[in-house]
Design a protein around this motif. Structure first.
Motif, PDB file in Angstrom:
ATOM      1  N   LEU A  55      11.419  35.731 -11.736  1.00 14.70           N
ATOM      2  CA  LEU A  55      12.296  35.590 -12.904  1.00 14.70           C
ATOM      3  C   LEU A  55      11.941  36.611 -13.975  1.00 14.70           C
ATOM      4  CD1 LEU A  55      12.466  31.704 -13.292  1.00 14.70           C
ATOM      5  CD2 LEU A  55      13.952  33.217 -11.966  1.00 14.70           C
ATOM      6  N   TYR A  56      10.651  36.787 -14.214  1.00 10.53           N
ATOM      7  CA  TYR A  56      10.211  37.752 -15.218  1.00 10.53           C
ATOM      8  C   TYR A  56      10.565  39.186 -14.817  1.00 10.53           C
ATOM      9  CZ  TYR A  56       7.694  34.237 -17.914  1.00 10.53           C
ATOM     10  OH  TYR A  56       7.377  33.161 -18.702  1.00 10.53           O
ATOM     11  N   ALA A  57      10.672  39.435 -13.519  1.00  8.89           N
ATOM     12  CA  ALA A  57      10.961  40.781 -13.028  1.00  8.89           C
ATOM     13  C   ALA A  57      12.447  41.030 -12.773  1.00  8.89           C
ATOM     14  CB  ALA A  57      10.181  41.028 -11.733  1.00  8.89           C
ATOM     15  N   ALA A  58      13.276  40.001 -12.848  1.00 12.52           N
ATOM     16  CA  ALA A  58      14.699  40.148 -12.514  1.00 12.52           C
ATOM     17  C   ALA A  58      15.426  41.012 -13.552  1.00 12.52           C
ATOM     18  CB  ALA A  58      15.362  38.776 -12.426  1.00 12.52           C
ATOM     19  N   PRO A  59      16.065  42.090 -13.105  1.00 11.73           N
ATOM     20  CA  PRO A  59      16.789  42.960 -14.044  1.00 11.73           C
ATOM     21  C   PRO A  59      17.852  42.210 -14.856  1.00 11.73           C
ATOM     22  CG  PRO A  59      16.537  44.052 -11.924  1.00 11.73           C
ATOM     23  CD  PRO A  59      16.064  42.632 -11.749  1.00 11.73           C
ATOM     24  N   THR A  60      18.528  41.253 -14.246  1.00 10.68           N
ATOM     25  CA  THR A  60      19.562  40.520 -14.992  1.00 10.68           C
ATOM     26  C   THR A  60      18.951  39.696 -16.113  1.00 10.68           C
ATOM     27  OG1 THR A  60      19.447  38.718 -13.368  1.00 10.68           O
ATOM     28  CG2 THR A  60      21.178  40.372 -13.049  1.00 10.68           C
ATOM     29  N   MET A  61      17.782  39.128 -15.866  1.00  5.90           N
ATOM     30  CA  MET A  61      17.123  38.342 -16.905  1.00  5.90           C
ATOM     31  C   MET A  61      16.499  39.245 -17.974  1.00  5.90           C
ATOM     32  SD  MET A  61      18.048  35.437 -16.054  1.00  5.90           S
ATOM     33  CE  MET A  61      17.273  34.610 -17.423  1.00  5.90           C
ATOM     34  N   GLN A  62      15.997  40.395 -17.560  1.00  6.75           N
ATOM     35  CA  GLN A  62      15.450  41.345 -18.528  1.00  6.75           C
ATOM     36  C   GLN A  62      16.549  41.918 -19.422  1.00  6.75           C
ATOM     37  OE1 GLN A  62      13.133  44.167 -16.257  1.00  6.75           O
ATOM     38  NE2 GLN A  62      11.420  42.743 -16.056  1.00  6.75           N
ATOM     39  N   ALA A  63      17.769  42.022 -18.886  1.00  8.33           N
ATOM     40  CA  ALA A  63      18.882  42.480 -19.718  1.00  8.33           C
ATOM     41  C   ALA A  63      19.219  41.432 -20.782  1.00  8.33           C
ATOM     42  CB  ALA A  63      20.099  42.767 -18.846  1.00  8.33           C
ATOM     43  N   LEU A  64      19.105  40.167 -20.422  1.00  6.76           N
ATOM     44  CA  LEU A  64      19.380  39.084 -21.363  1.00  6.76           C
ATOM     45  C   LEU A  64      18.240  38.921 -22.376  1.00  6.76           C
ATOM     46  CD1 LEU A  64      21.208  36.653 -22.174  1.00  6.76           C
ATOM     47  CD2 LEU A  64      19.848  35.277 -20.579  1.00  6.76           C
ATOM     48  N   ILE A  65      17.012  39.082 -21.905  1.00  3.68           N
ATOM     49  CA  ILE A  65      15.823  38.900 -22.742  1.00  3.68           C
ATOM     50  C   ILE A  65      15.001  40.189 -22.650  1.00  3.68           C
ATOM     51  CG2 ILE A  65      13.785  37.462 -23.169  1.00  3.68           C
ATOM     52  CD1 ILE A  65      15.255  35.290 -21.425  1.00  3.68           C
ATOM     53  N   PRO A  66      15.269  41.144 -23.529  1.00  3.10           N
ATOM     54  CA  PRO A  66      14.650  42.471 -23.399  1.00  3.10           C
ATOM     55  C   PRO A  66      13.120  42.481 -23.356  1.00  3.10           C
ATOM     56  CG  PRO A  66      16.453  42.536 -24.972  1.00  3.10           C
ATOM     57  CD  PRO A  66      16.238  41.091 -24.612  1.00  3.10           C
ATOM     58  N   ASP A  67      12.459  41.529 -23.991  1.00  2.31           N
ATOM     59  CA  ASP A  67      10.990  41.514 -23.968  1.00  2.31           C
ATOM     60  C   ASP A  67      10.434  40.568 -22.893  1.00  2.31           C
ATOM     61  OD1 ASP A  67      11.664  39.092 -25.179  1.00  2.31           O
ATOM     62  OD2 ASP A  67      10.140  39.242 -26.741  1.00  2.31           O
ATOM     63  N   LEU A  68      11.251  40.263 -21.891  1.00  2.00           N
ATOM     64  CA  LEU A  68      10.844  39.279 -20.883  1.00  2.00           C
ATOM     65  C   LEU A  68       9.599  39.719 -20.114  1.00  2.00           C
ATOM     66  CD1 LEU A  68      11.483  36.555 -19.623  1.00  2.00           C
ATOM     67  CD2 LEU A  68      12.941  37.729 -17.968  1.00  2.00           C
TER      68      LEU A  68
END
Length: 191
Positions: A55-68
């Motif tokens: 989850l921390y590495a998922a590009p879609t989640m990093q796009a939503l949460i830039p500092d993920l």
């Protein structure tokens, strides 16, 4: 009325009982009474956070949460375990949590990120057994901008995400699953 609450507030309300039950269980196990007990807590943390790595590495989640990516505490937990050089208890293999959809991912991340907010209390307990944010309790350290500000930035992403009522239900179910998974890991680590 729950419609006056933000989405993150509704999520907190919907998971309050399972969260409180988990907190009570952890404190009943007295993980800060000795380094040997603390390493059991760390082992459960390690298994849980390692499972969330996708989850921390998922590009879609990093796009939503830039500092993920910087929020991932897996490396800090591994360093804490290395500091203690104590035998690690076995825990069940924690299957990875895959980013199947945004709302499910947010539910799991909510639990992991929420634990860093509450870690201020845990850090004080860890300090009583000789640990610090430089040795053995790195993963309990607060964010440089402050725990509350860091948490609010995360919950703002939950509140701002585009979701249907069904998406929100999936997010709540995922958060409950995350609390249950962590409880299973804690129970196994202290068995």
């Amino acid at each position: 009325m729950t419609t006056d609450l933000t989405r993150s507030q509704r999520l907190k309300a919907a998971t309050a009982t399972i969260h409180d039950t988990l907190d009570q269980r952890i404190m009943a196990l007295d993980p800060f009474s000795s380094p040997a007990r603390y390493v059991c807590f760390l082992r459960a943390q390690q298994a849980f956070h390692d499972a969330l790595a996708p989850l921390y590495a998922a590009p879609t989640m990093q796009a939503l949460i830039p500092d993920l990516a910087e929020r991932d505490r897996s490396a800090a937990i591994a360093a804490d375990i290395a500091d203690l050089t104590l035998p690690l208890p076995a825990v069940p293999d924690a299957r990875p949590v895959e980013p199947v959809d945004m709302s499910t991912s947010l539910g799991w991340l909510y639990v992991a990120e929420g634990s860093s907010l509450g870690a201020a209390f845990l850090l004080k307990a860890a300090q009583r057994i000789g640990l610090s944010t430089d040795h053995g309790a790195r993963h309990l350290a607060g964010h440089p901008e402050g725990r509350a500000a860091h948490w609010r930035r995360f919950t703002a992403r939950i509140d701002d995400a585009t979701m249907t009522a069904e998406d929100e239900d999936r997010m709540i179910a995922a958060a409950r699953d995350a609390f249950t998974r962590f409880r299973t890991l804690v129970d196994a680590a202290f068995a």
